[in-house]
Motif scaffolding. Structure first.
Motif, short mmCIF file in Angstrom:
data_model
loop_
_atom_site.label_atom_id
_atom_site.label_comp_id
_atom_site.label_asym_id
_atom_site.label_seq_id
_atom_site.Cartn_x
_atom_site.Cartn_y
_atom_site.Cartn_z
N GLU A 1 -36.94 1.63 -0.52
CA GLU A 1 -36.26 2.78 -1.00
C GLU A 1 -36.21 3.81 -0.22
O GLU A 1 -35.05 4.32 -0.16
CB GLU A 1 -37.06 3.18 -2.54
N LEU A 2 -37.23 4.24 0.51
CA LEU A 2 -37.26 5.41 1.33
C LEU A 2 -36.19 5.25 2.39
O LEU A 2 -35.25 5.94 2.74
CB LEU A 2 -38.69 5.73 2.01
N GLU A 3 -35.95 4.03 3.00
CA GLU A 3 -35.16 3.72 4.01
C GLU A 3 -33.80 3.77 3.67
O GLU A 3 -33.10 4.44 4.31
CB GLU A 3 -35.56 2.32 4.79
N VAL A 4 -33.30 3.22 2.58
CA VAL A 4 -31.94 3.34 1.91
C VAL A 4 -31.80 4.75 1.57
O VAL A 4 -30.66 5.18 1.83
CB VAL A 4 -31.96 2.26 0.69
N THR A 5 -32.56 5.59 0.96
CA THR A 5 -32.34 6.78 0.40
C THR A 5 -31.78 7.71 1.75
O THR A 5 -31.00 8.35 1.83
CB THR A 5 -33.58 7.31 -0.08
#
Length: 613
Positions: A144-148
């Motif tokens: 999620e962090l990478e995508v966000t």
């Protein structure tokens, strides 16, 4: 490039303790205090973070590193990001296990993201080389962090594609939570970007399925009929897609909220008395929708009809209905009978009354639905407010419905923060010019001129003016009166003043020759009237000549009563859901009242032109 600095742990611990407000040294434990929690000299029990840092100072280097990391994790949970960073800057990753080192980099990435530093967050994520050893929840957080972060850097498309492709390798245990993340990100993408992603010819099977699902869901909106059908159609087409067997929770709820039609419906409406005629129109619309549903091959309930006029007290009706297996009651129409029901704690059979009580009702199993002019007045206020207006005039018919509409408009306008500068009521008996002059303060302008002439000798240049502090006029008038009011407004220097009106200004039948005088008036009305190609209305028009009249709107109410009857509980409990009906966009508030959102149109060249939603 990520850099760290190394400081003595004793200095660091003292710094954190000061930041936490503990500037006094802790007491020294005596043997009898051994089992008591450590406290400061002022008697305050130490926080968990302070305890961890004290333990760190008294431990071996490896244990010290672990305690410090735990303290930083607690600081992150408390959103003390700067203090957490100070601790993390002083951790030697070589002192950590492989798992804890990976968790260290993840924590640093989360802090950078929380501080709106997406590129730094990505830099920290790049140091995670063994994510497979992380617990499932942290693996998903990392993704999620990478995508966000990529999304924040303007790389939303690639970020989402990355996440979708990673989902192909997810285990059955990982997939539901990963699908939730994908869906949340799809919802955050703009409509144009989403359409571009859907139309990309290089999409993989996984990508195309997700983008089709998002587009179809967004197109259907929260219409309870369209959204569930769109989902069923998608599932049929994408049976092998990972999301088909693990739909995001939001979409699962939509499928679970499909129609729950009653097997036996009792129609409890007047078959005699003063409400007989409107009751028959409602029943005719109800049956038109019933038979249309039947022709489409959908199951239809058993119907029983009761004359509500035969029951002095409806408490006599419910035992009979229960004995006959009735699962839903439609009615009553009479407001007095409805008031009797609202005084009960509950009704034994779910009941859809076709009127609204004056007072709020908490009666369980009781729903209320009707066509109120006050709804239109409130929506006129809401529309004008959204259009940027803040000051209003009100001109309404000198009738009970005209006064109710004015009050509803004025109350809603005040709640929104607007100001009603003046209100006038007209009878329609040659008083339009007088009332319009008063509401526009034209008479005051002329009075000032006469006063000026008394004191100034000679010729005085003067031009009569209306008041200039008003943004628009709210109008509630029948078409025959509105046709005279609009030209009279122009006569009194208000030709360009915006006019927002209730549906009374339109007869329902196109008449461009005589409705030219209504040009530019904005008004709200039901889809039954404004939709040129309404199939249900067209069917009724074969043997009824009043379907587009004000009375004819009762057919629309009847049709919607049948259609909404299978979704009463769903519409009340599913936030944001609605049903596109003949009488408006229908939703149900927590009190069980059906709320209608109407369409807007504007007269141009004598014809109502529907405005885009």
């Amino acid at each position: 490039m990520i850099k760290t600095k190394w400081l003595p742990y004793a200095y660091l611990s003292l710094l954190i303790l000061i930041m936490q407000g503990c500037t006094t040294p802790t007491t020294v434990d005596t043997p009898e205090d051994k089992d008591k929690p450590p406290v400061s000299t002022d008697g305050r029990e130490l926080t968990e973070i302070e305890k961890l840092l004290l333990q760190a100072e008294a431990s071996t280097p490896i244990e010290k590193t672990e305690y410090t990391l735990q303290a930083a994790e607690r600081l992150f949970e408390e959103k003390e990001y700067e203090q957490a960073n100070i601790l993390l800057d002083n951790i030697n990753p070589l002192m950590l296990s492989v798992l804890r080192e990976q968790q260290l980099w993840l924590l640093r990435a989360r802090i950078a993201n929380a501080q709106f530093q997406p590129q730094l967050s990505l830099d920290w994520l790049s140091k995670l080389t063994q994510t497979d050893i992380l617990p499932l929840e942290q693996q998903i957080i990392r993704t999620e962090l990478e995508v966000t972060n990529r999304n924040l850097l303007g790389d939303s498309s690639n970020a989402l594609n990355l996440l979708i492709e990673q989902s192909a390798m997810a285990s059955d245990e990982q997939r539901p939570q990963l699908n939730e993340t994908i869906w949340r990100l799809l919802k955050s993408i703009g409509t144009e970007t989403l359409a571009s992603l859907q139309n990309n010819p290089d999409n993989s099977y996984l990508q195309q399925g997700w983008y089709d699902l998002a587009v179809e869901s967004r197109t259907a909106g929260t219409d309870i009929l369209q959204s569930s059908q769109a989902l069923l159609d998608w599932q049929q087409l994408w049976t092998l897609h990972p999301a088909a067997t693990a739909l995001p929770t939001e979409l699962m709820q939509i499928l679970q909220q499909q129609a729950q039609p009653a097997g036996h419906i009792a129609v409890l409406l007047p078959q005699s008395g003063k409400l007989e005629k409107p009751s028959k129109a409602i029943i005719e619309g109800f049956l038109a929708a019933y038979y249309q549903n039947q022709r489409l091959g959908h199951p239809t309930p058993r119907l029983s009809f009761y004359d509500s006029e035969r029951f002095t007290n409806l408490s006599e009706f419910y035992p009979t209905a229960e004995a006959q297996g009735v699962e839903l009651v439609i009615g009553p129409l009479d407001k007095n009978k409805l008031t009797d029901l609202t005084r009960l704690e509950s009704v034994s059979i779910p009941t859809l009354a076709l009127n609204y009580s004056q007072e709020n009702s908490t009666t369980l199993n009781l729903f209320q639905f009707g066509l109120r002019g006050e709804d239109e007045a409130r929506q006129a206020a809401q529309k004008a407010w959204k259009d940027g207006h803040r000051t209003a005039l009100s001109l309404t018919a000198d009738t009970s419905w005209g006064q109710r509409n004015h009050q509803a408009f004025a109350d809603e306008w005040k709640n929104l923060g607007g100001t009603v500068l003046a209100h006038q009521s007209f009878t329609g008996e040659n008083d339009f010019s007088e009332k319009i002059s008063r509401v526009l303060s034209v008479e005051q302008s002329e009075a000032r001129y006469q006063e000026l002439r008394r004191y100034v000798k000679g010729k005085v240049e003067f031009e009569t003016r209306r008041r200039q502090d008003v943004d628009f006029l709210f109008l509630s008038a029948l078409a025959k009166d509105a046709r005279q009011i609009k030209p009279t407004l122009a006569f009194h220097y208000a030709a360009k003043l915006p006019v927002y009106a209730t549906s009374h200004v339109y007869t329902g039948a196109p008449a461009p020759e005589i409705d030219q005088d209504l040009n530019d008036i904005l008004f709200c009305d039901i889809p039954w009237i404004l939709n040129a190609d309404d199939s249900l209305r067209s069917g009724l028009e074969l043997h009824r000549n009043n379907t587009q009249s004000r009375f004819g709107k009762l057919y629309a109410l009847g049709a919607d009563v049948y259609r909404i009857s299978a979704y009463l509980n769903q519409l009340q409990t599913m936030e944001g859901s609605y049903l596109n009906g003949e009488s408006g966009r229908l939703s149900i508030n927590p009190d069980g009242r059906v709320v209608r959102s109407l369409d807007w149109a504007q007269f141009r060249n004598g014809l109502p032109e529907r405005l885009s939603k």
